[in-house]
Design an enzyme around this catalytic site. Structure first.
Site, PDB file in Angstrom:
ATOM      1  N   GLU A 114     -30.893 -13.969 -43.282  1.00 23.20           N
ATOM      2  CA  GLU A 114     -31.109 -13.359 -41.981  1.00 23.20           C
ATOM      3  C   GLU A 114     -32.164 -12.260 -42.065  1.00 23.20           C
ATOM      4  O   GLU A 114     -32.289 -11.575 -43.075  1.00 23.20           O
ATOM      5  CB  GLU A 114     -29.788 -12.812 -41.434  1.00 23.20           C
ATOM      6  CG  GLU A 114     -28.834 -13.960 -41.139  1.00 23.20           C
ATOM      7  CD  GLU A 114     -27.502 -13.539 -40.552  1.00 23.20           C
ATOM      8  OE1 GLU A 114     -26.832 -14.403 -39.973  1.00 23.20           O
ATOM      9  OE2 GLU A 114     -27.118 -12.362 -40.676  1.00 23.20           O
ATOM     10  N   CYS A 127     -36.007  -5.619 -40.911  1.00 21.08           N
ATOM     11  CA  CYS A 127     -35.039  -5.543 -41.996  1.00 21.08           C
ATOM     12  C   CYS A 127     -35.071  -6.886 -42.729  1.00 21.08           C
ATOM     13  O   CYS A 127     -34.733  -7.928 -42.172  1.00 21.08           O
ATOM     14  CB  CYS A 127     -33.665  -5.257 -41.405  1.00 21.08           C
ATOM     15  SG  CYS A 127     -32.378  -5.097 -42.630  1.00 21.08           S
ATOM     16  N   CYS A 134     -25.386 -11.823 -52.387  1.00 22.27           N
ATOM     17  CA  CYS A 134     -25.589 -10.692 -53.296  1.00 22.27           C
ATOM     18  C   CYS A 134     -24.608 -10.842 -54.444  1.00 22.27           C
ATOM     19  O   CYS A 134     -23.453 -11.204 -54.219  1.00 22.27           O
ATOM     20  CB  CYS A 134     -25.332  -9.379 -52.550  1.00 22.27           C
ATOM     21  SG  CYS A 134     -25.674  -7.901 -53.535  1.00 22.27           S
ATOM     22  N   CYS A 138     -19.736  -4.929 -53.053  1.00 23.80           N
ATOM     23  CA  CYS A 138     -19.316  -3.694 -52.392  1.00 23.80           C
ATOM     24  C   CYS A 138     -18.229  -4.059 -51.377  1.00 23.80           C
ATOM     25  O   CYS A 138     -18.393  -5.006 -50.600  1.00 23.80           O
ATOM     26  CB  CYS A 138     -20.498  -3.020 -51.722  1.00 23.80           C
ATOM     27  SG  CYS A 138     -21.798  -2.656 -52.922  1.00 23.80           S
ATOM     28  N   CYS A 141     -18.948  -4.443 -47.508  1.00 27.83           N
ATOM     29  CA  CYS A 141     -20.156  -5.170 -47.096  1.00 27.83           C
ATOM     30  C   CYS A 141     -19.882  -6.656 -46.927  1.00 27.83           C
ATOM     31  O   CYS A 141     -19.361  -7.304 -47.838  1.00 27.83           O
ATOM     32  CB  CYS A 141     -21.250  -4.947 -48.137  1.00 27.83           C
ATOM     33  SG  CYS A 141     -22.730  -5.920 -47.848  1.00 27.83           S
ATOM     34  N   CYS A 368     -26.520  -3.481 -40.077  1.00 28.66           N
ATOM     35  CA  CYS A 368     -26.487  -3.340 -41.529  1.00 28.66           C
ATOM     36  C   CYS A 368     -25.178  -3.835 -42.106  1.00 28.66           C
ATOM     37  O   CYS A 368     -24.109  -3.462 -41.642  1.00 28.66           O
ATOM     38  CB  CYS A 368     -26.585  -1.867 -41.908  1.00 28.66           C
ATOM     39  SG  CYS A 368     -28.212  -1.415 -42.365  1.00 28.66           S
TER      40      CYS A 368
HETATM   41  N1  SAH Z   1     -28.170  -4.160 -51.499  1.00 28.31           N
HETATM   42  C1  SAH Z   1     -28.898  -3.047 -51.015  1.00 28.31           C
HETATM   43  C2  SAH Z   1     -29.574  -3.287 -49.689  1.00 28.31           C
HETATM   44  C3  SAH Z   1     -28.844  -4.059 -48.624  1.00 28.31           C
HETATM   45  S1  SAH Z   1     -27.501  -3.297 -47.821  1.00 28.31           S
HETATM   46  C4  SAH Z   1     -28.017  -1.846 -50.936  1.00 28.31           C
HETATM   47  O1  SAH Z   1     -26.804  -1.978 -51.074  1.00 28.31           O
HETATM   48  O2  SAH Z   1     -28.546  -0.753 -50.775  1.00 28.31           O
HETATM   49  C5  SAH Z   1     -28.252  -2.146 -46.675  1.00 28.31           C
HETATM   50  C6  SAH Z   1     -27.357  -0.966 -46.331  1.00 28.31           C
HETATM   51  O3  SAH Z   1     -26.272  -1.357 -45.473  1.00 28.31           O
HETATM   52  C7  SAH Z   1     -26.711  -0.349 -47.556  1.00 28.31           C
HETATM   53  O4  SAH Z   1     -26.725   1.052 -47.507  1.00 28.31           O
HETATM   54  C8  SAH Z   1     -25.305  -0.858 -47.424  1.00 28.31           C
HETATM   55  O5  SAH Z   1     -24.440  -0.080 -48.187  1.00 28.31           O
HETATM   56  C9  SAH Z   1     -25.077  -0.778 -45.965  1.00 28.31           C
HETATM   57  N2  SAH Z   1     -23.926  -1.549 -45.496  1.00 28.31           N
HETATM   58  C10 SAH Z   1     -23.384  -2.647 -46.040  1.00 28.31           C
HETATM   59  N3  SAH Z   1     -22.339  -3.074 -45.312  1.00 28.31           N
HETATM   60  C11 SAH Z   1     -22.200  -2.217 -44.278  1.00 28.31           C
HETATM   61  C12 SAH Z   1     -21.320  -2.152 -43.163  1.00 28.31           C
HETATM   62  N4  SAH Z   1     -20.388  -3.066 -42.975  1.00 28.31           N
HETATM   63  N5  SAH Z   1     -21.479  -1.121 -42.286  1.00 28.31           N
HETATM   64  C13 SAH Z   1     -22.460  -0.233 -42.459  1.00 28.31           C
HETATM   65  N6  SAH Z   1     -23.340  -0.266 -43.482  1.00 28.31           N
HETATM   66  C14 SAH Z   1     -23.211  -1.238 -44.387  1.00 28.31           C
HETATM   67 FE1  SF4 Z   2     -24.958  -6.191 -52.158  1.00 26.82          FE
HETATM   68 FE2  SF4 Z   2     -23.886  -5.408 -49.848  1.00 26.82          FE
HETATM   69 FE3  SF4 Z   2     -23.491  -3.977 -52.046  1.00 26.82          FE
HETATM   70 FE4  SF4 Z   2     -25.930  -4.003 -50.916  1.00 26.82          FE
HETATM   71  S1  SF4 Z   2     -24.049  -3.170 -49.999  1.00 26.82           S
HETATM   72  S2  SF4 Z   2     -25.412  -4.212 -53.116  1.00 26.82           S
HETATM   73  S3  SF4 Z   2     -25.964  -6.146 -50.166  1.00 26.82           S
HETATM   74  S4  SF4 Z   2     -22.765  -6.086 -51.705  1.00 26.82           S
END
Ligand code: SAH
Ligand code: SF4
Length: 391
Positions: A114, A127, A134, A138, A141, A368
């Site tokens: 996406e 974005c 990934c 996390c 996420c 995000c």
């Molecule tokens: N993998 C990289 C970049 C992609 S995620 C990283 O983790 O930095 C982009 C941003 O969105 C990151 O700061 C991530 O922690 C945040 N993010 C992920 N899931 C989210 C959610 N459900 N609500 C708000 N932010 C989120």
């Molecule tokens: Fe991967 Fe989501 Fe963690 Fe970013 S926030 S490193 S996309 S699992």
């Protein structure tokens, strides 16, 4: 020493098997030069021809060799015999009430990623994704729950910028200036699907193409790479890309960060902050953005805010507070607006800019962390997610 984290990702080779045509999109200038030499361009013309083809691809956005009118007809035919100009294919495009656009794009192998375009008053941010899914997990996420993972090629990464410019009708007309000021896509954030620093070379090559002055020409301060904290690649990012850096920080103690951002077990807060201290100097950039997702009752207390201020001491930083974007089955809820404001106030009183990010494109799940490809929509159960999050 701990064993390095192994990754079950692979990158589709750039050069297709003998006989198949090679996609020019995503080759570095040197790569393009080599490709042209390989089809018989004489050494002494190589630099000029590389520059010409480059401009057609990245400045004018041309997709057909026949339109490269400053090249001899015969040479255009040779190019078309050996090469293609391929972008990821847009499968669906969703338009949010607030103007946000989400593209679902298909890449080689049938995978989908996406891409989100967010228009604001004086900028437009794209974005971009760096991986399908990934490898990291996390716990807050949505992308992290996706099992399928593949690195995107440089062409698939820069291709996302090109297809958004196609959709927005943003290639310069003949003779028109190509000023980044006032462009619809004026900024790039590597905050889509995937961990960009686990796909370093392809991300670097794609960003070099986007920054090249004779093409898309976005300055390095218009590009922000977001990492969960892959410490060994941070110095390289400063040296070899030089863009702005954002870090998914999200917690102020190792105990909580271990759960939210499990890569913290490999490189903890102290080690991460040490790596970040050098970044602005080496990349000659300004502040590092600390992303902090606001999770109700998990990381959003006044004590957390004070601890965060202490941790940031000595690092040029701003904090981006992200109200948690809830997704179906998520094991957390969003902090209340009052809580987020109280948290922001503590940071601001300590001198840190701490904007609260306005959720965008919520009606199309474009925010995000909500990005997840349609090829893998089945979700883990709530119980499974909660168990993995150690709740
Ligand atoms: N993998 C990289 C970049 C992609 S995620 C990283 O983790 O930095 C982009 C941003 O969105 C990151 O700061 C991530 O922690 C945040 N993010 C992920 N899931 C989210 C959610 N459900 N609500 C708000 N932010 C989120
Ligand atoms: Fe991967 Fe989501 Fe963690 Fe970013 S926030 S490193 S996309 S699992």
């Amino acid at each position: 020493m701990k064993a390095p984290i192994t990754q079950d990702v692979h990158t589709i080779p750039r050069k297709l098997p003998e006989g198949d045509r090679v996609n020019l999109v995503g080759l570095t200038r040197d790569g393009l030069r080599d490709a042209l030499l390989a089809v018989g361009v004489p050494e002494k013309q190589a630099k000029m021809r590389t520059g010409q083809v480059w401009q057609w691809l990245y400045h004018w956005g041309v997709r057909d060799f026949a339109q490269m009118t400053n090249l001899a007809k015969e040479f255009r035919t040779t190019l078309a015999q050996h090469f293609t100009i391929d972008l990821p294919e847009v499968v669906t495009r969703q338009l949010s009430e607030d103007g946000t656009r989400k593209y679902l794009v298909r890449i080689a192998g049938g995978h989908e990623v996406e891409v989100v375009y967010i228009p604001e008053e004086n900028r437009g941010t794209l974005c971009v994704s760096s991986q399908v899914g990934c490898t990291l997990t996390c716990s807050f996420c949505h992308t992290g729950t996706q099992k399928l993972v593949r690195n995107l090629t440089a062409g698939e990464i820069v291709g996302q910028i090109m297809l958004a410019r196609d959709d927005l009708g943003e290639w310069p007309e003949k003779g028109a200036p190509n000023d980044p000021q006032g462009r619809l896509v004026s900024n790039i954030v590597l905050m889509g699907m995937g961990e960009p620093l686990y796909n370093f070379e392809n991300v670097r090559d794609a960003m070099k193409i986007a920054m090249d002055g004779e093409g898309i020409a976005l300055g390095r301060r218009r590009i922000t790479l977001s990492t969960s904290g892959v410490v060994p690649e941070i110095a390289r990012t400063a040296q070899e890309i030089g863009c702005l850096l954002a870090v998914s920080f999200h917690a102020t103690t190792d105990a909580v960060r271990d759960v939210l951002v499990p890569i913290n077990k490999r490189w903890n807060i102290e080690v991460l902050l040490d790596a970040l201290r050098d970044y602005p100097k080496v990349s000659n950039s300004e502040r590092i953005t600390f992303e902090y997702v606001m999770l109700n009752g998990v990381n959003d207390s006044d004590e957390d805010a004070h601890r965060l201020v202490n941790l940031l001491h000595g690092i040029p930083a701003k904090v981006n507070l992200i109200p948690f974007n809830e997704w179906p089955g998520a094991p957390y809820t969003r902090s209340s607006n009052n809580r987020i404001r109280a948290f922001a106030t503590i940071l601001m009183e300590a001198g840190y800019a701490s904007p609260i990010r306005t959720p965008r494109g919520e009606d199309i799940m474009a925010a995000c962390g909500q990005l997840k490809s349609a090829t893998e929509r089945q979700r883990k159960s709530r119980a499974q997610i909660a168990a993995e999050a150690g709740l």
